[in-house]
Write a protein that holds these residues in place. Structure first.
Motif, PDB file in Angstrom:
ATOM      1  N   ALA A 170      51.824  49.832   2.426  1.00  0.00           N
ATOM      2  CA  ALA A 170      52.807  49.360   3.395  1.00  0.00           C
ATOM      3  C   ALA A 170      53.685  50.499   3.899  1.00  0.00           C
ATOM      4  O   ALA A 170      53.968  50.601   5.102  1.00  0.00           O
ATOM      5  N   LEU A 171      54.133  51.357   2.982  1.00  0.00           N
ATOM      6  CA  LEU A 171      54.991  52.473   3.369  1.00  0.00           C
ATOM      7  C   LEU A 171      54.274  53.415   4.336  1.00  0.00           C
ATOM      8  O   LEU A 171      54.824  53.795   5.371  1.00  0.00           O
ATOM      9  N   CYS A 172      53.052  53.797   3.992  1.00  0.00           N
ATOM     10  CA  CYS A 172      52.304  54.722   4.850  1.00  0.00           C
ATOM     11  C   CYS A 172      51.953  54.076   6.185  1.00  0.00           C
ATOM     12  O   CYS A 172      51.931  54.742   7.219  1.00  0.00           O
TER      13      CYS A 172
ATOM     14  N   VAL B   5      44.466  53.733   2.652  1.00  0.00           N
ATOM     15  CA  VAL B   5      43.233  53.317   1.968  1.00  0.00           C
ATOM     16  C   VAL B   5      43.390  53.464   0.459  1.00  0.00           C
ATOM     17  O   VAL B   5      42.964  52.593  -0.317  1.00  0.00           O
ATOM     18  N   ALA B   6      44.011  54.561   0.028  1.00  0.00           N
ATOM     19  CA  ALA B   6      44.227  54.765  -1.404  1.00  0.00           C
ATOM     20  C   ALA B   6      45.130  53.676  -1.968  1.00  0.00           C
ATOM     21  O   ALA B   6      44.894  53.168  -3.076  1.00  0.00           O
ATOM     22  N   GLY B   7      46.169  53.301  -1.202  1.00  0.00           N
ATOM     23  CA  GLY B   7      47.053  52.236  -1.650  1.00  0.00           C
ATOM     24  C   GLY B   7      46.314  50.921  -1.795  1.00  0.00           C
ATOM     25  O   GLY B   7      46.534  50.172  -2.762  1.00  0.00           O
ATOM     26  N   ALA B   8      45.437  50.629  -0.833  1.00  0.00           N
ATOM     27  CA  ALA B   8      44.653  49.401  -0.922  1.00  0.00           C
ATOM     28  C   ALA B   8      43.768  49.413  -2.164  1.00  0.00           C
ATOM     29  O   ALA B   8      43.608  48.389  -2.852  1.00  0.00           O
TER      30      ALA B   8
ATOM     31  N   TRP C  16      46.799  48.045  -9.760  1.00  0.00           N
ATOM     32  CA  TRP C  16      48.258  48.021  -9.826  1.00  0.00           C
ATOM     33  C   TRP C  16      48.765  47.449  -8.504  1.00  0.00           C
ATOM     34  O   TRP C  16      49.016  48.200  -7.545  1.00  0.00           O
ATOM     35  N   ARG C  17      48.897  46.162  -8.460  1.00  0.00           N
ATOM     36  CA  ARG C  17      49.123  45.462  -7.199  1.00  0.00           C
ATOM     37  C   ARG C  17      50.364  45.935  -6.471  1.00  0.00           C
ATOM     38  O   ARG C  17      50.323  46.272  -5.282  1.00  0.00           O
TER      39      ARG C  17
END
Length: 262
Positions: free
Chosen positions: A42-44, A24-27, A33-34
């Protein structure tokens, strides 16, 4: 304070929760910061999938479950049996009027079995309420007392320790309750993966017990591949929590070593 912190910190550090929060944080980061945000998500996500379906949970469980051997009856008399709580869904049991157990239900099966096999032994069930808010909480001991007959054991046969909220208190309060005598053999029943921490706590409390592990999640030398990611992540969460619990209990002085053994 330890009890409250352990509940809160575990929610934040459970692998499934932590990885999902990072997705969620990555999204969210990807909005500004795309590449960074998309890469993190993607990694998580991949780690979540791998942790769920790969044999990772079995690898983490193995050392815990194999630390203590299966109990072998050598004919020595058994003075008592201590069964640790953690197998009963207290809210559902109270609401449905019957004994509702979770994935550690083998602990309750062992209670009934051992009570019949050792009719002269003292049987102790150690389990209060593990809820953060104790108001109105039903203890596992109260549920066990109500439904002991369904296990084939008269309710009055069992001694109930109903104050404990964690393994450290299981050991401390059980020792205070039964006051075991030197030389007596007491069997300790809990999940195999939980046995090292439990034994460590009972030793610290001055209560000498013999391990009676149940509720195995892995076979000897087996590496399980899970059919669904949910199953694998559930198992991984349990195993990681136990390793963190071992470290936390040693740091808190509840055990004398990080990984108690035979």
């Amino acid at each position: 304070m330890f009890f409250v912190l352990s509940k809160v910190l575990w929610f934040l550090t459970a692998p499934s929760n932590l990885l999902l929060l990072l997705v969620v944080a990555g999204a969210g980061l990807s909005l500004r910061w795309r590449r960074l945000g998309a890469g993190l998500a993607a990694l998580c996500g991949l780690v979540l999938l791998a942790g769920g379906v790969s044999p990772l949970a079995s690898l983490v469980f193995g050392p815990l479950e194999n630390r203590f051997p299966d109990f072998r009856n050598d004919g020595a008399p058994v003075a008592g049996i201590v069964v640790l709580g953690g197998a009963i869904e207290t809210g559902l049991s109270a609401a449905r009027g019957q004994l509702v157990v979770n994935d550690a239900g083998e602990r309750m099966i062992a209670l009934g079995d051992l009570a019949r096999r050792y009719p002269a032994a003292t049987v102790v069930f150690a389990g209060g309420s593990g809820r953060l808010t104790g108001d109105g909480a039903v203890s596992e001991s109260a549920i066990t007392r109500r439904h002991a007959a369904s296990l084939g054991v008269p309710p009055e046969r069992i001694t109930y320790e109903d104050r404990s909220r964690n393994t450290h208190e299981n050991a401390t309060f059980s020792a205070e309750l039964v006051k075991p005598k030197p030389g007596e053999r007491w069997l300790l029943v809990t999940s195999a993966w939980h046995m090292p921490r439990a034994i460590g706590c009972f030793r610290r409390a001055g209560f000498t017990v013999t391990a009676y592990p149940v509720d195995y999640r892995t076979g000897p030398g087996a590496l399980a591949i899970h059919a669904t990611a949910g199953d694998g992540l559930f198992e991984l969460d349990i195993a990681v929590r136990e390793w963190l619990g071992l470290a936390a209990y040693r740091a808190s002085g509840y055990t004398e070593s990080v990984f108690p053994g035979p």
